[in-house]
Design a protein around this motif. Structure first.
Motif, short mmCIF file in Angstrom:
data_model
loop_
_atom_site.label_atom_id
_atom_site.label_comp_id
_atom_site.label_asym_id
_atom_site.label_seq_id
_atom_site.Cartn_x
_atom_site.Cartn_y
_atom_site.Cartn_z
N GLU A 210 -16.98 -91.71 70.73
CA GLU A 210 -16.51 -90.85 69.64
C GLU A 210 -16.25 -89.46 70.22
N THR A 211 -14.99 -89.08 70.28
CA THR A 211 -14.61 -87.80 70.88
C THR A 211 -14.16 -86.82 69.80
N ILE A 212 -14.12 -85.54 70.16
CA ILE A 212 -13.68 -84.50 69.24
C ILE A 212 -12.19 -84.67 68.94
N VAL A 213 -11.84 -84.53 67.67
CA VAL A 213 -10.44 -84.62 67.25
C VAL A 213 -9.86 -83.21 67.26
N ASP A 214 -8.82 -83.00 68.08
CA ASP A 214 -8.29 -81.66 68.29
C ASP A 214 -7.05 -81.34 67.47
N ASN A 215 -6.31 -82.34 67.02
CA ASN A 215 -5.05 -82.07 66.33
C ASN A 215 -4.78 -83.15 65.29
N PHE A 216 -3.75 -82.93 64.48
CA PHE A 216 -3.48 -83.85 63.38
C PHE A 216 -3.01 -85.21 63.89
N ASP A 217 -2.35 -85.24 65.04
CA ASP A 217 -1.92 -86.51 65.61
C ASP A 217 -3.10 -87.42 65.92
N GLU A 218 -4.25 -86.82 66.24
CA GLU A 218 -5.46 -87.60 66.47
C GLU A 218 -6.21 -87.84 65.16
N PHE A 219 -6.10 -86.88 64.24
CA PHE A 219 -6.80 -86.98 62.96
C PHE A 219 -6.22 -88.10 62.08
N GLU A 220 -4.90 -88.24 62.06
CA GLU A 220 -4.26 -89.19 61.15
C GLU A 220 -4.69 -90.64 61.39
N THR A 258 -6.02 -78.82 54.86
CA THR A 258 -4.84 -78.02 54.51
C THR A 258 -3.58 -78.67 55.06
N GLU A 259 -3.64 -79.15 56.31
CA GLU A 259 -2.47 -79.79 56.91
C GLU A 259 -2.17 -81.11 56.21
N LEU A 260 -3.22 -81.83 55.80
CA LEU A 260 -3.02 -83.10 55.09
C LEU A 260 -2.30 -82.85 53.77
N ILE A 261 -2.70 -81.82 53.04
CA ILE A 261 -2.03 -81.50 51.76
C ILE A 261 -0.56 -81.21 51.99
N ASP A 262 -0.25 -80.47 53.05
CA ASP A 262 1.16 -80.19 53.37
C ASP A 262 1.92 -81.48 53.65
N LYS A 263 1.28 -82.40 54.38
CA LYS A 263 1.92 -83.67 54.72
C LYS A 263 2.15 -84.52 53.45
N ILE A 264 1.18 -84.49 52.54
CA ILE A 264 1.32 -85.25 51.29
C ILE A 264 2.46 -84.67 50.45
N ASN A 265 2.50 -83.35 50.33
CA ASN A 265 3.55 -82.70 49.53
C ASN A 265 4.94 -82.91 50.11
N SER A 266 5.04 -83.04 51.43
CA SER A 266 6.35 -83.23 52.07
C SER A 266 6.74 -84.69 52.15
N GLY A 267 5.83 -85.59 51.76
CA GLY A 267 6.11 -87.02 51.81
C GLY A 267 5.88 -87.65 53.17
N ASP A 268 5.26 -86.89 54.10
CA ASP A 268 5.01 -87.42 55.45
C ASP A 268 3.71 -88.22 55.52
N SER A 273 -2.82 -89.39 47.56
CA SER A 273 -2.20 -88.36 46.71
C SER A 273 -3.25 -87.28 46.45
N ILE A 274 -2.80 -86.10 46.07
CA ILE A 274 -3.72 -85.00 45.82
C ILE A 274 -4.39 -85.22 44.47
N GLY A 275 -5.70 -85.23 44.46
CA GLY A 275 -6.44 -85.51 43.24
C GLY A 275 -6.99 -84.26 42.57
N LYS A 276 -8.07 -84.42 41.87
CA LYS A 276 -8.64 -83.35 41.06
C LYS A 276 -9.48 -82.40 41.92
N MET A 277 -9.77 -81.24 41.33
CA MET A 277 -10.75 -80.31 41.88
C MET A 277 -12.02 -80.49 41.06
N ALA A 278 -13.09 -80.94 41.68
CA ALA A 278 -14.33 -81.22 40.94
C ALA A 278 -15.51 -81.20 41.90
#
Length: 293
Positions: A210-220, A258-268, A273-278
């Motif tokens: 299990e290594t450190i995830v440095d960028n979104f390409d590894e996070f996705e 934050t980057e995930l929300i941008d990707k969801i909003n752009s359709g990438d 989907s973005i859910g509730k704040m709770a």
């Protein structure tokens, strides 16, 4: 005909082992010209069963009587593929960037072939290729090596070693100075240590640790893997989906969210989907939720 068994250096075992002679073909010269014979043999290691090719040049013209009055002569042996003794090849060199792998492979092959001048130039070129791959700037290799250290890709001690390789390569190019074999073995160790640290160890670690995830390409792909454990319609904070793997983000959960929300909003990114704040669990504040779609 050659004996059916002989001692032969094995490239895989890295020492002399017993070999079977699978095939032997011989040519002989005209004794009136220069007396010699050449044995061409296909041999197989009795240990690891690696098959290689051996050429023995019997220089009969140089024959001389030994202390027992038996005639002896020089035999020059060549092995194919050419061995590099006392050297364990790098594993998984296909994980290296193509340009670096090409320069490294050709440098090692030159070393195996005894082309020491080209080997010295080649190992210097490996450092150049690394600087190119890492986008290290500088008007010459001296500055580039120093910049590798400034970028913290290597230590100051490693930079000092690379300068030694630079000196050797420069002498080979500009003065036609042929490096000694023992010096090239040390340089090969330095180069391979550098390649392991910069490229190979991280790739091996990603496959087993299990290594450190440095960028979104590894996070996705990490997120996608965890989402398979949930069912459509589940709505949770990102940390819930990631479970224990959240520790691999090294405190950057908010950045990736934050980057995930941008990707969801752009359709990438379409799996969430973005859910509730709770609130969730023992949280005091509302937390952004995401819904599996």
């Amino acid at each position: 005909m050659a004996e059916k068994n002989l001692k032969n250096f094995c490239n895989r075992c890295q020492f002399e082992t017993n070999h079977k002679v699978l095939h032997d073909s011989q040519i002989n010269s005209d004794p009136e010209d220069y007396h010699y014979s050449i044995h061409y043999m296909v041999v197989e290691c009795d240990g690891c069963e690696t098959i290689s090719f051996r050429e023995d040049f019997h220089d009969i013209e140089t024959a001389y009587p030994d202390e027992y009055d038996n005639w002896q002569y020089d035999i020059d042996t060549k092995l194919y593929p050419s061995p590099l003794k006392n050297h364990k090849p790098l594993n998984r060199t296909y994980d290296l960037p193509q340009q670096i792998r090409t320069v490294y492979d050709e440098s090692v092959n030159a070393f195996k072939a005894g082309s020491h001048l080209l080997t010295g130039v080649g190992f210097r070129a490996v450092i150049e290729a690394i600087c190119l791959d890492k986008s290290i700037k500088g008007r010459n290799l001296e500055i580039k090596i120093n910049n590798l250290a400034k970028e913290r890709l290597i230590t100051d001690k490693e930079a000092s070693r690379l300068h030694s390789i630079r000196f050797m390569g420069n002498d080979s190019v500009h003065e036609m100075s042929v490096p000694k074999t023992e010096a090239l073995y040390i340089v090969l160790d330095i180069v391979e240590h550098l390649l392991k640290n910069l490229y190979l160890i991280d790739e091996e670690a990603k496959r087993t640790l299990e290594t450190i995830v440095d960028n979104f390409d590894e996070f996705e792909p990490l997120l996608n893997k965890q989402l398979k454990k949930f069912k459509k319609g589940d709505e949770f904070p990102l940390a819930k989906f990631l479970a224990k793997d959240v520790r691999r983000l090294n405190g950057r959960l908010q950045d990736f969210e934050t980057e995930l929300i941008d990707k969801i909003n752009s359709g990438d990114f379409t799996k969430l989907s973005i859910g509730k704040m709770a609130k969730f669990g023992n949280s005091k504040n509302d937390i952004q939720h995401f819904k599996l779609v």
